[in-house]
Design a protein around this motif. Sequence first.
Motif, PDB file in Angstrom:
ATOM      1  N   LEU A 164      15.523   3.840  47.808  1.00  0.00           N
ATOM      2  CA  LEU A 164      15.378   2.394  47.644  1.00  0.00           C
ATOM      3  C   LEU A 164      16.156   1.656  48.719  1.00  0.00           C
ATOM      4  O   LEU A 164      15.725   0.633  49.233  1.00  0.00           O
ATOM      5  N   ARG A 165      17.318   2.216  49.084  1.00  0.00           N
ATOM      6  CA  ARG A 165      18.138   1.566  50.108  1.00  0.00           C
ATOM      7  C   ARG A 165      17.413   1.601  51.460  1.00  0.00           C
ATOM      8  O   ARG A 165      17.341   0.599  52.152  1.00  0.00           O
ATOM      9  N   THR A 166      16.870   2.774  51.785  1.00  0.00           N
ATOM     10  CA  THR A 166      16.173   2.869  53.076  1.00  0.00           C
ATOM     11  C   THR A 166      14.891   2.050  53.075  1.00  0.00           C
ATOM     12  O   THR A 166      14.512   1.466  54.088  1.00  0.00           O
ATOM     13  N   ALA A 167      14.218   2.012  51.936  1.00  0.00           N
ATOM     14  CA  ALA A 167      12.988   1.213  51.868  1.00  0.00           C
ATOM     15  C   ALA A 167      13.315  -0.278  51.809  1.00  0.00           C
ATOM     16  O   ALA A 167      12.429  -1.119  51.942  1.00  0.00           O
ATOM     17  N   ASP A 168      14.608  -0.546  51.614  1.00  0.00           N
ATOM     18  CA  ASP A 168      15.096  -1.924  51.572  1.00  0.00           C
ATOM     19  C   ASP A 168      14.332  -2.761  50.544  1.00  0.00           C
ATOM     20  O   ASP A 168      13.813  -3.826  50.848  1.00  0.00           O
ATOM     21  N   ILE A 169      14.291  -2.227  49.324  1.00  0.00           N
ATOM     22  CA  ILE A 169      13.569  -2.936  48.273  1.00  0.00           C
ATOM     23  C   ILE A 169      14.537  -3.825  47.510  1.00  0.00           C
ATOM     24  O   ILE A 169      15.551  -3.353  46.974  1.00  0.00           O
ATOM     25  N   HIS A 170      14.242  -5.079  47.517  1.00  0.00           N
ATOM     26  CA  HIS A 170      15.024  -5.997  46.712  1.00  0.00           C
ATOM     27  C   HIS A 170      14.051  -6.888  45.968  1.00  0.00           C
ATOM     28  O   HIS A 170      12.985  -7.195  46.450  1.00  0.00           O
ATOM     29  N   VAL A 171      14.440  -7.254  44.790  1.00  0.00           N
ATOM     30  CA  VAL A 171      13.581  -8.148  44.044  1.00  0.00           C
ATOM     31  C   VAL A 171      14.299  -9.474  43.910  1.00  0.00           C
ATOM     32  O   VAL A 171      15.522  -9.542  43.985  1.00  0.00           O
ATOM     33  N   ALA A 172      13.513 -10.516  43.755  1.00  0.00           N
ATOM     34  CA  ALA A 172      14.112 -11.815  43.524  1.00  0.00           C
ATOM     35  C   ALA A 172      14.784 -11.773  42.158  1.00  0.00           C
ATOM     36  O   ALA A 172      14.106 -11.614  41.155  1.00  0.00           O
ATOM     37  N   PRO A 173      16.117 -11.873  42.096  1.00  0.00           N
ATOM     38  CA  PRO A 173      16.766 -11.799  40.790  1.00  0.00           C
ATOM     39  C   PRO A 173      16.319 -12.980  39.936  1.00  0.00           C
ATOM     40  O   PRO A 173      16.243 -14.101  40.413  1.00  0.00           O
ATOM     41  N   ALA A 174      15.990 -12.683  38.702  1.00  0.00           N
ATOM     42  CA  ALA A 174      15.468 -13.736  37.837  1.00  0.00           C
ATOM     43  C   ALA A 174      16.292 -13.818  36.560  1.00  0.00           C
ATOM     44  O   ALA A 174      16.669 -12.801  35.995  1.00  0.00           O
ATOM     45  N   SER A 175      16.569 -15.020  36.153  1.00  0.00           N
ATOM     46  CA  SER A 175      17.274 -15.194  34.882  1.00  0.00           C
ATOM     47  C   SER A 175      16.254 -15.489  33.795  1.00  0.00           C
ATOM     48  O   SER A 175      15.175 -16.019  34.062  1.00  0.00           O
ATOM     49  N   VAL A 176      16.593 -15.099  32.572  1.00  0.00           N
ATOM     50  CA  VAL A 176      15.696 -15.331  31.437  1.00  0.00           C
ATOM     51  C   VAL A 176      16.416 -16.236  30.447  1.00  0.00           C
ATOM     52  O   VAL A 176      17.597 -16.035  30.160  1.00  0.00           O
ATOM     53  N   ARG A 177      15.698 -17.232  29.959  1.00  0.00           N
ATOM     54  CA  ARG A 177      16.331 -18.164  29.021  1.00  0.00           C
ATOM     55  C   ARG A 177      15.412 -18.372  27.829  1.00  0.00           C
ATOM     56  O   ARG A 177      14.238 -18.712  27.974  1.00  0.00           O
ATOM     57  N   LEU A 178      15.965 -18.126  26.653  1.00  0.00           N
ATOM     58  CA  LEU A 178      15.216 -18.370  25.427  1.00  0.00           C
ATOM     59  C   LEU A 178      15.844 -19.561  24.739  1.00  0.00           C
ATOM     60  O   LEU A 178      17.055 -19.606  24.553  1.00  0.00           O
ATOM     61  N   ASP A 179      15.022 -20.527  24.396  1.00  0.00           N
ATOM     62  CA  ASP A 179      15.534 -21.781  23.857  1.00  0.00           C
ATOM     63  C   ASP A 179      14.996 -22.012  22.450  1.00  0.00           C
ATOM     64  O   ASP A 179      13.839 -22.385  22.285  1.00  0.00           O
ATOM     65  N   ALA A 180      15.822 -21.746  21.455  1.00  0.00           N
ATOM     66  CA  ALA A 180      15.437 -21.968  20.051  1.00  0.00           C
ATOM     67  C   ALA A 180      14.053 -21.409  19.737  1.00  0.00           C
ATOM     68  O   ALA A 180      13.206 -22.065  19.152  1.00  0.00           O
ATOM     69  N   VAL A 181      13.852 -20.171  20.148  1.00  0.00           N
ATOM     70  CA  VAL A 181      12.528 -19.568  20.023  1.00  0.00           C
ATOM     71  C   VAL A 181      12.284 -19.057  18.605  1.00  0.00           C
ATOM     72  O   VAL A 181      13.177 -18.478  17.984  1.00  0.00           O
ATOM     73  N   GLY A 182      11.119 -19.336  18.093  1.00  0.00           N
ATOM     74  CA  GLY A 182      10.715 -18.799  16.792  1.00  0.00           C
ATOM     75  C   GLY A 182       9.302 -18.264  16.893  1.00  0.00           C
ATOM     76  O   GLY A 182       8.504 -18.738  17.701  1.00  0.00           O
ATOM     77  N   LYS A 183       9.020 -17.259  16.091  1.00  0.00           N
ATOM     78  CA  LYS A 183       7.671 -16.696  16.100  1.00  0.00           C
ATOM     79  C   LYS A 183       7.272 -16.301  14.693  1.00  0.00           C
ATOM     80  O   LYS A 183       8.002 -15.579  14.007  1.00  0.00           O
ATOM     81  N   SER A 184       6.124 -16.820  14.255  1.00  0.00           N
ATOM     82  CA  SER A 184       5.608 -16.411  12.949  1.00  0.00           C
ATOM     83  C   SER A 184       4.242 -15.775  13.152  1.00  0.00           C
ATOM     84  O   SER A 184       3.491 -16.153  14.045  1.00  0.00           O
ATOM     85  N   PHE A 185       3.936 -14.846  12.280  1.00  0.00           N
ATOM     86  CA  PHE A 185       2.613 -14.231  12.296  1.00  0.00           C
ATOM     87  C   PHE A 185       1.891 -14.570  11.008  1.00  0.00           C
ATOM     88  O   PHE A 185       2.519 -14.777   9.978  1.00  0.00           O
ATOM     89  N   GLY A 186       0.594 -14.592  11.072  1.00  0.00           N
ATOM     90  CA  GLY A 186      -0.196 -14.819   9.869  1.00  0.00           C
ATOM     91  C   GLY A 186      -0.583 -16.277   9.729  1.00  0.00           C
ATOM     92  O   GLY A 186      -0.136 -17.148  10.458  1.00  0.00           O
ATOM     93  N   LYS A 187      -1.451 -16.526   8.733  1.00  0.00           N
ATOM     94  CA  LYS A 187      -1.960 -17.870   8.524  1.00  0.00           C
ATOM     95  C   LYS A 187      -0.876 -18.767   7.926  1.00  0.00           C
ATOM     96  O   LYS A 187       0.066 -18.275   7.289  1.00  0.00           O
ATOM     97  N   ALA A 188      -1.058 -20.063   8.116  1.00  0.00           N
ATOM     98  CA  ALA A 188      -0.127 -21.012   7.533  1.00  0.00           C
ATOM     99  C   ALA A 188      -0.111 -20.824   6.025  1.00  0.00           C
ATOM    100  O   ALA A 188      -1.141 -20.574   5.403  1.00  0.00           O
ATOM    101  N   GLY A 189       1.072 -20.935   5.431  1.00  0.00           N
ATOM    102  CA  GLY A 189       1.177 -20.759   3.993  1.00  0.00           C
ATOM    103  C   GLY A 189       1.656 -19.373   3.624  1.00  0.00           C
ATOM    104  O   GLY A 189       2.493 -19.216   2.765  1.00  0.00           O
ATOM    105  N   GLN A 190       1.090 -18.368   4.281  1.00  0.00           N
ATOM    106  CA  GLN A 190       1.539 -17.015   3.972  1.00  0.00           C
ATOM    107  C   GLN A 190       2.046 -16.313   5.229  1.00  0.00           C
ATOM    108  O   GLN A 190       1.895 -15.109   5.385  1.00  0.00           O
ATOM    109  N   SER A 191       2.612 -17.102   6.135  1.00  0.00           N
ATOM    110  CA  SER A 191       3.046 -16.508   7.393  1.00  0.00           C
ATOM    111  C   SER A 191       4.420 -15.855   7.246  1.00  0.00           C
ATOM    112  O   SER A 191       5.201 -16.174   6.352  1.00  0.00           O
ATOM    113  N   VAL A 192       4.678 -14.935   8.141  1.00  0.00           N
ATOM    114  CA  VAL A 192       5.955 -14.240   8.161  1.00  0.00           C
ATOM    115  C   VAL A 192       6.727 -14.706   9.385  1.00  0.00           C
ATOM    116  O   VAL A 192       6.222 -14.633  10.505  1.00  0.00           O
ATOM    117  N   ASP A 193       7.925 -15.216   9.161  1.00  0.00           N
ATOM    118  CA  ASP A 193       8.753 -15.614  10.302  1.00  0.00           C
ATOM    119  C   ASP A 193       9.494 -14.388  10.807  1.00  0.00           C
ATOM    120  O   ASP A 193      10.439 -13.922  10.168  1.00  0.00           O
TER     121      ASP A 193
END
Lengths: 259, 288
Positions: free
Chosen positions: A7-36
């Motif tokens: 990797l050093r000889t190939a000189d591979i570098h990636v653009a360092p990226a930060s990840v930010r999660l902001d008050a994230v919520g995820k529910s599955f299923g239909k409204a009323g009987q969904s699972v948070d």
Amino acid sequence: MPIAETLRTADIHVAPASVRLDAVGKSFGKAGQSVDVLTNISLEVAAGEVVVLLGPSGCGKSTLLRLIAGLETATVGSVTIDGHEVTGIDTRCGVVFQEPRLFPWKSIEDNVVVGARGARSSETVAALLAAVGLSGFEKHLPRQVSGGMAQRAALARGLAGFPGVLLLDEPFAALDALTRLTMQDLLLDVAQETGATVVLVTHDIDEALHLADRIVVLGERGQGIAEIVTVDHPRPRDRSHPGLAPLRDELLARFGIHP
Amino acid sequence: MKKVIQRVRDFKLGTTLMLVLLVGIWSIPTIGLLVTAFRTKDSAASSGWWEAIFAPLEQEWSLAAFETVLTRDDMFGSFVNTLVVAVPATVLPIMIAAFAAYAFTFIEFRGREIYFAVVVALMVVPLQAALVPVVRGLRAIKEATGISLIGSFPGAWLMHAAFALPLAIYILRNYMMTLPMALIEAARIDGASWYQIFWKLVMPMSVPALASFAIFQFLWVWNDYLIAFIFVDSKPVMTYRLLRLLGQYGDGWQDVAAGSFISLIVPLVVFFALQRFFVRGLTAGSVK
């Protein structure tokens, strides 16, 4: 460390990226009987940081990873990578899934080339295959190799794209204990050499302690982040370092096991 | 244990017997056709083909029927005409149906279920019932734009394609539903576009379904008389010629038999060529 040198000889570098999660919520299923599955998750992962998500089964670890990759859309809140919101499948991310998910009609090597997205040299692909211990199996089809080998090929494919954010969903669970240790070190080498941000999901507390800058412990389903543990030990880490023992005990206690 | 083995063996014997019986019954008309094709006009008219099988030496055998078929009229031209109708009428619906089934399976859009239900419901419309409206419509198009779709090949292609689509979409979508979503997700992560996923993943994995539908459609179009007769009357196809061979008084049926056998060759070739694509387990090993 042949892979680091390549990797050093190939000189591979990636653009360092930060990840930010902001008050994230995820529910599955239909409204009323969904699972948070996830509620009110806020987390900031710095560029180049290695964060390990730890938690009981069904607590939403994988879902969190899929949200970052853009494979799922958050019900509430927002996910941003480098300040840009994730809306669809995000090409800045590379994902290694729990299962190999190799294309069955392509050879092991060609599968890794797919992950390289055509931009990388064949030496890099060969070096990655060697690093995951698959030299000599380049021309085999996925069904001709063992499950563990296929999973290692999938790891090589995930790494080959040198994404800014590397997302791994229990990538080593199907591997035998010794190979698992080797692959953990490989992952750290690649992350260190390229500067990629790593978010990894695991059940394995020792794996978490060996890899992570920070361990994010998720509570039961829908309860959000229970605790964030900073692992402040220099790398390369000694797995049996006595300094890690208190942390291990603390984490075990959190999962109800008292040593 | 011995009993179990014996039972398995019995079952196999029973299955084999049943299969032989069914194959035998289904082969009877074809055998009759084959025997008749080699008889003279007089013997075909005077006794049944089964009598010819049981007393082969008392019969007159000849190749006259084949000679008639190959020399009279323009059999080769009709053969080509049938091919020109059948190949696009097979490829066209498969192409469109593959795209449609892909969208119905993998792409989320509003009203997807309703559209699909409508498409499937269209399967019940009989082709014969639609003939008059379609011909009138095509005539209206001709008057309005000058583009003639009647009396030419494109009309037949469109008609065959349109009536094949509902079933084709239905079959292909049901097949695509069984493809591993996990693989498609992995491909998207690796930067594949929807278009690439269609060509590089979904199409190769759908080959068994595509091949089986291609066989059905090709056989149907090859043996079709009605649409060819109405839409391509200026270029007679094989089925039309076969009907002509029967003659005004229906006394040429040994010729029809011979012609049918020649006509049979192409569907047989198509069947055996595509049959090897029914490979099971093409996707085996991709996802646990």
